[in-house]
Design an enzyme around this catalytic site. Sequence first.
Site, PDB file in Angstrom:
ATOM      1  N   ARG A   1       0.819  -1.223   0.000  1.00 14.78           N
ATOM      2  CA  ARG A   1       0.000   0.000   0.000  1.00 14.78           C
ATOM      3  C   ARG A   1       0.853   1.273   0.000  1.00 14.78           C
ATOM      4  O   ARG A   1       0.506   2.277   0.640  1.00 14.78           O
ATOM      5  CB  ARG A   1      -0.969   0.054   1.193  1.00 14.78           C
ATOM      6  CG  ARG A   1      -1.972  -1.026   1.270  1.00 14.78           C
ATOM      7  CD  ARG A   1      -2.891  -1.119   0.053  1.00 14.78           C
ATOM      8  NE  ARG A   1      -3.541  -2.401   0.099  1.00 14.78           N
ATOM      9  CZ  ARG A   1      -3.028  -3.492  -0.491  1.00 14.78           C
ATOM     10  NH1 ARG A   1      -1.929  -3.424  -1.225  1.00 14.78           N
ATOM     11  NH2 ARG A   1      -3.633  -4.641  -0.392  1.00 14.78           N
TER      12      ARG A   1
ATOM     13  N   SER B   1     -10.396  -0.384   3.704  1.00 19.34           N
ATOM     14  CA  SER B   1      -9.671  -0.661   4.951  1.00 19.34           C
ATOM     15  C   SER B   1      -9.064   0.626   5.482  1.00 19.34           C
ATOM     16  O   SER B   1      -8.374   1.341   4.757  1.00 19.34           O
ATOM     17  CB  SER B   1      -8.550  -1.668   4.699  1.00 19.34           C
ATOM     18  OG  SER B   1      -9.114  -2.904   4.350  1.00 19.34           O
TER      19      SER B   1
ATOM     20  N   GLU C   1      -4.174   3.483   6.560  1.00 19.09           N
ATOM     21  CA  GLU C   1      -4.117   3.253   5.105  1.00 19.09           C
ATOM     22  C   GLU C   1      -4.847   4.389   4.373  1.00 19.09           C
ATOM     23  O   GLU C   1      -4.385   4.875   3.350  1.00 19.09           O
ATOM     24  CB  GLU C   1      -4.756   1.907   4.743  1.00 19.09           C
ATOM     25  CG  GLU C   1      -4.763   1.654   3.241  1.00 19.09           C
ATOM     26  CD  GLU C   1      -5.216   0.255   2.851  1.00 19.09           C
ATOM     27  OE1 GLU C   1      -4.940  -0.700   3.599  1.00 19.09           O
ATOM     28  OE2 GLU C   1      -5.855   0.133   1.789  1.00 19.09           O
TER      29      GLU C   1
HETATM   30  C1  LIG Z   1     -15.420  -0.620  -0.517  1.00 20.64           C
HETATM   31  C2  LIG Z   1     -13.947  -0.386  -0.721  1.00 20.64           C
HETATM   32  C3  LIG Z   1     -13.109  -1.482  -0.875  1.00 20.64           C
HETATM   33  C4  LIG Z   1     -11.729  -1.287  -1.049  1.00 20.64           C
HETATM   34  N1  LIG Z   1     -10.922  -2.374  -1.202  1.00 20.64           N
HETATM   35  C5  LIG Z   1      -9.604  -2.210  -1.413  1.00 20.64           C
HETATM   36  C6  LIG Z   1      -8.732  -3.335  -1.598  1.00 20.64           C
HETATM   37  O1  LIG Z   1      -9.146  -4.481  -1.589  1.00 20.64           O
HETATM   38  N2  LIG Z   1      -7.415  -3.095  -1.797  1.00 20.64           N
HETATM   39  C7  LIG Z   1      -6.906  -1.830  -1.834  1.00 20.64           C
HETATM   40  O2  LIG Z   1      -5.698  -1.674  -2.041  1.00 20.64           O
HETATM   41  N3  LIG Z   1      -7.699  -0.749  -1.659  1.00 20.64           N
HETATM   42  C8  LIG Z   1      -9.021  -0.907  -1.448  1.00 20.64           C
HETATM   43  N4  LIG Z   1      -9.833   0.187  -1.263  1.00 20.64           N
HETATM   44  C9  LIG Z   1      -9.232   1.527  -1.198  1.00 20.64           C
HETATM   45  C10 LIG Z   1      -9.219   2.280  -2.539  1.00 20.64           C
HETATM   46  O3  LIG Z   1     -10.289   1.866  -3.341  1.00 20.64           O
HETATM   47  C11 LIG Z   1      -7.917   2.076  -3.310  1.00 20.64           C
HETATM   48  O4  LIG Z   1      -6.819   2.533  -2.578  1.00 20.64           O
HETATM   49  C12 LIG Z   1      -7.976   2.802  -4.667  1.00 20.64           C
HETATM   50  O5  LIG Z   1      -6.951   2.312  -5.477  1.00 20.64           O
HETATM   51  C13 LIG Z   1      -7.856   4.316  -4.552  1.00 20.64           C
HETATM   52  O6  LIG Z   1      -8.123   4.865  -5.834  1.00 20.64           O
HETATM   53  P1  LIG Z   1      -8.858   6.274  -6.002  1.00 20.64           P
HETATM   54  O7  LIG Z   1      -8.860   6.610  -7.434  1.00 20.64           O
HETATM   55  O8  LIG Z   1     -10.166   6.260  -5.326  1.00 20.64           O
HETATM   56  O9  LIG Z   1      -7.830   7.210  -5.232  1.00 20.64           O
HETATM   57  P2  LIG Z   1      -8.151   8.406  -4.227  1.00 20.64           P
HETATM   58  O10 LIG Z   1      -8.840   7.857  -3.029  1.00 20.64           O
HETATM   59  O11 LIG Z   1      -8.788   9.518  -4.932  1.00 20.64           O
HETATM   60  O12 LIG Z   1      -6.665   8.823  -3.827  1.00 20.64           O
HETATM   61  C14 LIG Z   1      -5.825   7.938  -3.125  1.00 20.64           C
HETATM   62  C15 LIG Z   1      -4.438   8.578  -3.039  1.00 20.64           C
HETATM   63  O13 LIG Z   1      -3.890   8.683  -4.336  1.00 20.64           O
HETATM   64  C16 LIG Z   1      -3.616  10.046  -4.671  1.00 20.64           C
HETATM   65  N5  LIG Z   1      -3.974  10.194  -6.089  1.00 20.64           N
HETATM   66  C17 LIG Z   1      -5.128   9.826  -6.685  1.00 20.64           C
HETATM   67  N6  LIG Z   1      -5.067  10.065  -8.011  1.00 20.64           N
HETATM   68  C18 LIG Z   1      -3.852  10.593  -8.251  1.00 20.64           C
HETATM   69  C19 LIG Z   1      -3.171  11.045  -9.428  1.00 20.64           C
HETATM   70  N7  LIG Z   1      -3.744  11.023 -10.639  1.00 20.64           N
HETATM   71  N8  LIG Z   1      -1.902  11.527  -9.294  1.00 20.64           N
HETATM   72  C20 LIG Z   1      -1.288  11.568  -8.082  1.00 20.64           C
HETATM   73  N9  LIG Z   1      -1.885  11.177  -6.943  1.00 20.64           N
HETATM   74  C21 LIG Z   1      -3.149  10.684  -7.026  1.00 20.64           C
HETATM   75  C22 LIG Z   1      -4.467  10.874  -3.722  1.00 20.64           C
HETATM   76  O14 LIG Z   1      -3.896  12.148  -3.459  1.00 20.64           O
HETATM   77  C23 LIG Z   1      -4.461   9.993  -2.475  1.00 20.64           C
HETATM   78  O15 LIG Z   1      -3.277  10.186  -1.751  1.00 20.64           O
HETATM   79  C24 LIG Z   1     -11.207   0.026  -1.079  1.00 20.64           C
HETATM   80  C25 LIG Z   1     -12.070   1.131  -0.936  1.00 20.64           C
HETATM   81  C26 LIG Z   1     -13.430   0.928  -0.765  1.00 20.64           C
HETATM   82  C27 LIG Z   1     -14.341   2.119  -0.624  1.00 20.64           C
END
Ligand SMILES: Cc1cc2nc3c(=O)[nH]c(=O)nc-3n(C[C@H](O)[C@H](O)[C@H](O)COP(=O)(O)OP(=O)(O)OC[C@H]3O[C@@H](n4cnc5c(N)ncnc54)[C@H](O)[C@@H]3O)c2cc1C
Length: 427
Positions: free
Chosen positions: A289, A339, A409
């Site tokens: 992560r 998480s 996380e």
């Molecule tokens: C129901 C649920 C289940 C989940 N299950 C998992 C799982 O099994 N495994 C897991 O790893 N995660 C899980 N997650 C967490 C999350 O979905 C992941 O971490 C996902 O990859 C985040 O992507 P996002 O586009 O939503 O990023 P965001 O939440 O928008 O951002 C996450 C981070 O990335 C940065 N960021 C985003 N986009 C960019 C960009 N273009 N350039 C630079 N920085 C950027 C943001 O500043 C922040 O620090 C889950 C979340 C939910 C709600």
Amino acid sequence: MLADEFGRSFYGANTVVVAPIYPAGEQPISGVDASMLADKCRSYGHKDVHVAGELDSLAEELADQVSSGDLVITLGAGSVWRVGEALLHRLRGHASDTRRAPPEPIEAPAVGRSGATSAADLVADLEGEAKVDHPMTRCTSFRLGGPAEVVFIPSSEAAAAEAIARAISEGVTVTAIGGGTNLLVADRGVGGIVLSPGPAFGEIRFENDGRVLCGAAAPLAKVMRQAIARGWVGMETLAGIPGSIGGAAVMNAGTRDGEIGELIVAVRGVDRTGRLIEVAGKDLNFAYRSSQISKLGLTLLEIELTLEQGDAVAASRRAYEIRHYRNRTQPHKVRSAGSVFKNPPGESAGRLLDRSGLKGVNVGGARVSEVHANFLTAEKGCSASEIAGLIERCRQAVWDQHQIGLELEIQPLGFDPGELPPAWSGG
Ligand SMILES: Cc1cc2nc3c(=O)[nH]c(=O)nc-3n(C[C@H](O)[C@H](O)[C@H](O)COP(=O)(O)OP(=O)(O)OC[C@H]3O[C@@H](n4cnc5c(N)ncnc54)[C@H](O)[C@@H]3O)c2cc1C
């Protein structure tokens, strides 16, 4: 002959999804299956043909893909019409999603970490859309927190780079976001520019050698689905993870079976000086992560993956099983950010929280899920400070009972450094 006619029949559709073929009493015809029909369509020049994994999960897959104004037609002699009904059902459910509802009342003005020039002024003349005082409730799966001073959705790489260069020279903070599925936004909101790579960065391009070029805003689930439909496998273990591929790369999103970092060849984006640069995946130190991407201050615009040719039907089935396992073992259809804590080495954060008696515990509208203790859910009226309070309560309980310090996380956004407990990472 029928296969040829089938192949020529769908020129008018933007996207064709071929569902599995089930024999109705007759013997299956060897060599005739959904992949063969999809290949026929492609051989007649159709550019966007997919093979669906299972009929049961097709409505779920379509619901992620369709947009307002799309026309979806189901055709077939069997029960494929049920997919249409199920899709309507899902979309009606989605329509009550508060992210599409009018903004919630804004309690406090966004704090400025912007310099003398306002963040909105900096992006006003750039190619893209600037949403001033935009509620972050609409940008996050927690649907919490105050407004962003400005959310900028650039429509070109040049506009993204220029926004960042201007912000740097004016001392204005820039925070990139993706789907907002891993964010906890402070109640007071986020100062500066929140840069959200929008539809201009949603393209997914498949090369013949297994490389996949994805715009940072492309949904991870969509990349996986389209890859499998083309016979490129390797992403199935990521099934069910919401958010964008950009966010996934930053977080090195994954499960115990695999992480996205293993598939990343290179990323392209804007660095802290406003320059467009490319960094090889091997230099990004992907670990559990985490990655170097945030530390390098990179705003990602494109991610290049490498996948292998494999058994698309098996991959699709595996993805389906993983999604169903998650639906059974994790809370869904609730407001959460996945998480909350990382698993400590050799331990499970969820198990530690459960053993500490935290399931169901609440602080105001923030509650530890009864289904999976590492998920905190936001109930009606919940504030970000209640989630933060519950996080601290959980950390303290696990420390008191197990002497293990849990690391965060989820990514806090908009909190002042002094407000964050020292052990919170990110922000
Ligand atoms: C129901 C649920 C289940 C989940 N299950 C998992 C799982 O099994 N495994 C897991 O790893 N995660 C899980 N997650 C967490 C999350 O979905 C992941 O971490 C996902 O990859 C985040 O992507 P996002 O586009 O939503 O990023 P965001 O939440 O928008 O951002 C996450 C981070 O990335 C940065 N960021 C985003 N986009 C960019 C960009 N273009 N350039 C630079 N920085 C950027 C943001 O500043 C922040 O620090 C889950 C979340 C939910 C709600």
